[in-house]
Design an enzyme around this catalytic site. Structure first.
Site, PDB file in Angstrom:
ATOM      1  N   ASP A   1       0.831  -1.204   0.000  1.00  0.00           N
ATOM      2  CA  ASP A   1       0.000   0.000   0.000  1.00  0.00           C
ATOM      3  C   ASP A   1       0.864   1.253   0.000  1.00  0.00           C
ATOM      4  OD1 ASP A   1      -2.323   1.512   0.114  1.00  0.00           O
ATOM      5  OD2 ASP A   1      -3.169   0.399   1.804  1.00  0.00           O
TER       6      ASP A   1
ATOM      7  N   ASP B   1     -10.785   2.052  -3.166  1.00  0.00           N
ATOM      8  CA  ASP B   1     -11.320   1.784  -1.827  1.00  0.00           C
ATOM      9  C   ASP B   1     -12.836   1.825  -1.848  1.00  0.00           C
ATOM     10  OD1 ASP B   1      -9.025   1.278  -0.475  1.00  0.00           O
ATOM     11  OD2 ASP B   1      -8.872   3.237   0.487  1.00  0.00           O
TER      12      ASP B   1
HETATM   13  C1  GLA Z   1      -5.738   1.910   2.208  1.00  0.00           C
HETATM   14  C2  GLA Z   1      -6.121   0.755   1.309  1.00  0.00           C
HETATM   15  C3  GLA Z   1      -7.188  -0.070   1.977  1.00  0.00           C
HETATM   16  C4  GLA Z   1      -6.695  -0.570   3.323  1.00  0.00           C
HETATM   17  C5  GLA Z   1      -6.248   0.606   4.167  1.00  0.00           C
HETATM   18  C6  GLA Z   1      -5.572   0.130   5.423  1.00  0.00           C
HETATM   19  O1  GLA Z   1      -6.769   2.828   2.326  1.00  0.00           O
HETATM   20  O2  GLA Z   1      -6.540   1.212   0.061  1.00  0.00           O
HETATM   21  O3  GLA Z   1      -7.560  -1.154   1.163  1.00  0.00           O
HETATM   22  O4  GLA Z   1      -5.636  -1.463   3.123  1.00  0.00           O
HETATM   23  O5  GLA Z   1      -5.331   1.442   3.479  1.00  0.00           O
HETATM   24  O6  GLA Z   1      -5.143   1.178   6.219  1.00  0.00           O
END
Ligand code: GLA
Length: 736
Positions: free
Chosen positions: A477, A546
């Protein structure tokens, strides 16, 4: 008067260099540029051709990009408006440039002239290299075109070499220029923001320059994707007409300029953004730009997408085209609140539902500062033994014991303000001296231009892989952009920061792939903020957004499909009301939408009712029966969700023996009954296909369970009845 005019004309004629063979240097000195035999260079794929011409005066010009002509050599005597293939600032150039160099003496002029031409072929790729040089400064540029023959994709990049002893400064260094002819050009590009990435925007290009760009450093694709489709004409056309699509393989700042010049033609300049990046090129050193991918299709945007998808599966995506496992991800189901029993419970449920992997998302690490919210602990990658006293290896072996693969989340480019790492290595944080360190999500970016930081980031991945034997999947990420850009490592050469950050990232990724060739890697960046073909060279898939709401995903996945293939597009079923949009959609619609890519779930399975569990089991089972077509087939978009109350698309296997059709009703249809005809595409007209609707007891199409000829299905016979808002259907077609 007449005599004066004649005299003036004669004087001007005498002063004009014959075909510019002599270049004046400081008024009286000149550099000789020997003339060369003119030639045509054709960069070709199975169905397309990029034609370039070398003039007697060694100018290399773009002539045409389009369908393949039998004898491009006929362009040898071509007279008309042309464009230099890689125009440099200087000489007679008065418009956008591909290259702008500042020399140690302060001069800016560069004029590139032909020096060499070579070709080679290997593995279905024909490579053409055109050598250019500035005869005054000696600066060299190689234009490299890789033609992916079967896929009809051409990649273009430039290698810029400074053969001198002193540094020069690259003020601008595009990957490629493409010139398109036409009366009108309709640009489709993809803008967005967090949880609404890849929104489609369409506009007719008028005179002047339209720019799409990113200056976010990291997270380069959150607000604009470095990709587009240009339809040659006034209308966007999905299935017919000429279309050119482009995608820059770079995960950092980019700039793509669409310049409609005075002649009405379109020049598309693409590459790394020159913003704060005047790159110092040392004496004797070379700089290689990222690749710009081009495809041309006479079958509209649909054809262009299919070309890029095929290229991506065969060359552009790590492990591309292979089927990646279905999974349950812990994020939206547990967020930071879990312990061993919550996670093993999720693993039990994932296994019972027929999913194939469990992914432990954020929240598993930090000892001095346990990660119980997004405010702390990034950088401190030791497991939190309060939450999981048995250790990560226990969870991994528990998952493996249930027949599941095991994956885990990391965010290695970042450091939380509250972390041991921030206390011990403040100099590793991206920063401008004396300025506020702006936090976003309570975290800062680590300076990947610094080789020590690169080692540290590689070490995070490496140590995470050692937490348990057989970790199968890493979710990588990257949750914030760069603010207050700057590097304590680069000293006075801050101009290298943005470029060397991305090069540092790729160098870490290369080391990871050398050591861990088979681990699956998901590229995530607050959702889809790093969806580009630069990162995908090292990653098996991307987290598309997301936003897991099926209604929002209609538009996000529609636009994503223009450029990127379904095999890389992760799509999860989550709870309702949706945590981002608040929308409430039927579970069936959520599954049908997620099944258009790599299907996963991201919720607490314990919160599903028994009938929902039964539907989930059924949808996961049926997905396994057709996902080979989703991962490896050709995509045909049947409607455009921006202009239709229905959204439908289908994947067809390359041998046309199997297809899967997805259909969604986006708005209530009050003219009840009748059904909506969808003309299917890409089938073999003469073959019969058995059509079976998936995941239902009673089908919404009268022909369900029967076999029909491909031409009937493509000719209007297929008309499922989808009346209610958010109703949806998946049909499997199998050739008899
Ligand atoms: C980001 C990612 C999510 C999740 C969060 C965790 O927003 O896109 O899928 O993994 O971080 O903090």
């Amino acid at each position: 008067m007449k005599h004066i005019a004649i005299l003036l004309a004669a004087l001007l004629a005498a002063a004009a260099p014959s075909e510019a063979r002599k270049v004046k240097k400081f008024v009286h000195e000149t550099v000789e540029i020997p003339s060369v035999e003119p030639q045509i260079i054709a960069v070709e794929t199975a169905n397309t051709q990029l034609t370039l011409s070398v003039k007697e005066n060694r100018r290399v010009e773009l002539i045409r990009y389009g369908s393949k002509l039998r004898s491009p050599q006929e362009f040898l005597g071509y007279e008309g408006v042309t464009q230099e293939a890689y125009p440099a600032a200087g000489g007679t150039l008065l418009t956008e440039n591909a290259l702008h160099v500042k020399y140690p003496d302060g001069n800016h002029g560069t004029e590139l002239r032909f020096t060499s031409f070579s070709t080679k072929s290997a593995g279905g790729v024909n490579t053409t290299v055109i050598g250019l040089k500035d005869y005054v400064t000696g600066l060299e540029v190689s234009l490299v075109y890789d033609a992916y023959v079967k896929e009809d994709v051409i990649s273009a990049r430039a290698v810029i070499t400074n053969p001198g002893k002193k540094d020069v400064e690259l003020e601008n260094y595009a990957s490629s220029l493409m010139r398109l002819e036409g009366d009108d050009f309709l640009l489709t590009h993809f803008h967005g923001g967090w949880a609404c990435e890849m929104q489609t925007s369409r506009e007719l290009l008028d005179f002047g320059t339209k720019v799409i760009e990113s200056r976010r450093g990291t997270q380069a694709t959150q607000t604009e994707n470095p990709s587009f489709v240009v339809s040659l004409g006034r209308e966007f056309s999905e299935n017919s007409g000429e279309a050119v699509a482009g995608a820059l393989a770079w995960s950092g700042n980019f700039r793509i300029a669409f310049e409609r010049d005075e002649t009405g033609r379109l020049n598309i300049f693409s590459g790394i953004s020159p913003f704060a990046s005047a790159y110092p090129l040392k004496g004797g050193a070379s700089f290689e730009t990222p690749e710009m991918l081009w495809t041309f299709s006479a079958e509209g945007a649909g054809g262009a997408s299919r070309n890029l998808h095929r290229w991506a599966r065969n060359y552009g995506i790590y492990g591309g085209g292979a089927v990646n496992p279905t999974l349950l991800n812990s994020w939206e189901g547990a967020y930071f609140s879990f312990d061993t029993s919550v996670l093993t419970g999720m693993i039990d449920d994932a296994a019972a539902m027929g999913l194939e992997m469990f992914v432990l998302d954020d929240g598993w690490f930090g000892t001095k500062y346990p990660r119980n919210s997004d405010r702390t602990s990034l950088g401190d990658w030791e497991p939190n033994t309060d939450k999981i006293p048995e250790g990560i290896d226990h969870l991994a072996s528990y998952a493996h014991g249930k027949g599941l693969k095991f994956g885990i989340w990391i965010e290695p480019e970042m450091v939380s303000g509250v972390s041991v790492l921030a206390e011990t290595h403040p100099e590793w944080v991206v920063q401008s001296p004396g300025r506020e360190l702006y936090e976003a999500r309570w975290q800062w970016v680590l300076d990947l231009s610094n080789p020590q930081v690169q080692d540290f980031v590689f070490g995070i991945f490496d140590r995470t892989m050692q937490l348990a034997p057989g970790i199968d999947y890493i979710k990588w990420d990257c949750n914030r952009p760069v603010y207050s850009f700057g590097s304590t490592y680069l000293g006075p050469e801050q101009d290298r920061f943005y470029v060397e950050y991305v090069q540092g990232l790729y160098s870490v990724m290369r080391r990871i792939r050398e050591k861990y060739p088979s681990v699956l890697v998901q590229c995530c960046s607050s959702g889809g903020a790093r969806v580009d073909y630069g990162a995908m060279k090292y990653c098996n898939e991307f987290w598309t957004s997301d936003n897991t709401d099926a209604i929002s995903r209609v538009r996000i996945q529609y636009a994503t499909s223009m450029i990127y293939p379904a095999c890389a597009m992760a799509s999860h079923v989550s709870a309702v009301p949706n945590h981002q949009s608040g929308n409430v959609t039927p579970l069936k619609m959520r599954f049908d939408m997620a099944a258009a890519g790599r299907l996963g779930m991201e919720l607490q399975p314990k919160n599903l009712s028994s009938s929902e569990r039964a539907l989930a089991d059924r949808c996961i089972r049926s997905y396994k029966g057709f996902r080979d077509v989703v991962f490896g087939g050709d995509l045909y978009r049947l409607s455009d969700p921006y202009n239709s109350d229905y959204y439908a698309f289908m994947y067809v296997s390359e041998d046309k023996t199997k297809a899967v059709v997805f259909a969604f009703c986006l708005r209530y249809q009050n003219r009840a009954g009748g059904g909506h005809p969808f003309a299917l595409r890409g089938l073999d007209p003469s073959r019969k296909y058995l059509v079976t609707e998936q995941n239902v007891d009673s089908s919404c199409w009268w022909g369900d369970g029967k076999a029909f000829a491909g031409d009937f299905l493509m000719g209007g016979g297929f008309n499922p009845v989808l009346l209610q808002t958010n109703s949806s259907a998946i049909f499997l077609l199998e050739a008899r």
